[in-house]
Design a protein around this motif. Sequence first.
Motif, PDB file in Angstrom:
ATOM      1  N   ALA A   1      35.073  39.260  37.230  1.00  0.00           N
ATOM      2  CA  ALA A   1      36.141  38.658  36.419  1.00  0.00           C
ATOM      3  C   ALA A   1      35.601  37.787  35.288  1.00  0.00           C
ATOM      4  O   ALA A   1      36.097  36.685  35.053  1.00  0.00           O
TER       5      ALA A   1
ATOM      6  N   ALA B   1      36.363  43.485  39.367  1.00  0.00           N
ATOM      7  CA  ALA B   1      37.580  42.708  39.105  1.00  0.00           C
ATOM      8  C   ALA B   1      38.672  43.156  40.069  1.00  0.00           C
ATOM      9  O   ALA B   1      38.609  44.241  40.650  1.00  0.00           O
TER      10      ALA B   1
ATOM     11  N   ASP C   1      44.425  40.956  37.309  1.00  0.00           N
ATOM     12  CA  ASP C   1      43.453  39.891  37.113  1.00  0.00           C
ATOM     13  C   ASP C   1      43.906  39.031  35.937  1.00  0.00           C
ATOM     14  O   ASP C   1      44.761  39.453  35.150  1.00  0.00           O
TER      15      ASP C   1
ATOM     16  N   HIS D   1      42.478  37.816  40.447  1.00  0.00           N
ATOM     17  CA  HIS D   1      41.294  37.143  39.912  1.00  0.00           C
ATOM     18  C   HIS D   1      40.385  36.657  41.035  1.00  0.00           C
ATOM     19  O   HIS D   1      39.171  36.582  40.855  1.00  0.00           O
TER      20      HIS D   1
END
Length: 250
Positions: A122, A186, A190, A217
């Motif tokens: 992320a 990820a 997200d 996230h």
Amino acid sequence: MSDTCPAVVRVGDLHVEVSGAGSTVLLIHGNSGDLHYFDDIVPVLERHFRVVRMDCRGQGRSARGDGPLTIRRMADDAADVIRATQQDGEPFGVVGFSDGANVAMSLAIHHPDAVSALVLNAGNIRRSGMHRIVRAHLWLVHALQRMRRPTPLVRQRHELNRLMLDQPGIPRAALARIAVPTLVLAGAPDLIRRAHTRMIARTIPGAQLRIVRGGTHFLMRLMPDVANPMIDAFLRTGIAPLDGPLVVDR
């Protein structure tokens, strides 16, 4: 959390903890967090690796110090941690989450000899990589913080919030110079736009992309049974498993 008691090391302003044995993996947490973000994955990694965790500058038990607070400076801090805890000069695998992923990218760009592999969970190279609603929220927080009495805590939170608005400023061309095995990871959804995550994976030569349904996230916290074995396998073998229907982009 690991059953072993980590060794505590002070590297300049930074609080660092070391546990396990073997080749070394450095874990770098996200904005306003601390090294305990990785409590779930440490026991998994300790089966095969020596694990180094750091509280980033001005967060957790690490001092703020003087001078600017930037992603590049935190990358230099990470390089200092690697040099201070290195065994026989071997480079480290590096796992970074959110702003920690941005620090990890900067570390690999500016200190390439210190890094043997990257896991970027992320991360973003510019603020437009975040969804527009996330940026709007950060600007609102910024405005509200400016209205408050500037206590040390308010100043700290304001500075960390500005770090997300003003940084990381990593040139896309610099990503193409990263020359170590890389996993771009990820959740779906997200805070980072999926197109931005794909761009990072496309730009880093040979990078593997894994976007996991339901992870958001905070994939490593919400879905440790999926994320942690994937990260461990990638660091050991250089290949991130494809976990059936949970991986929605690759």
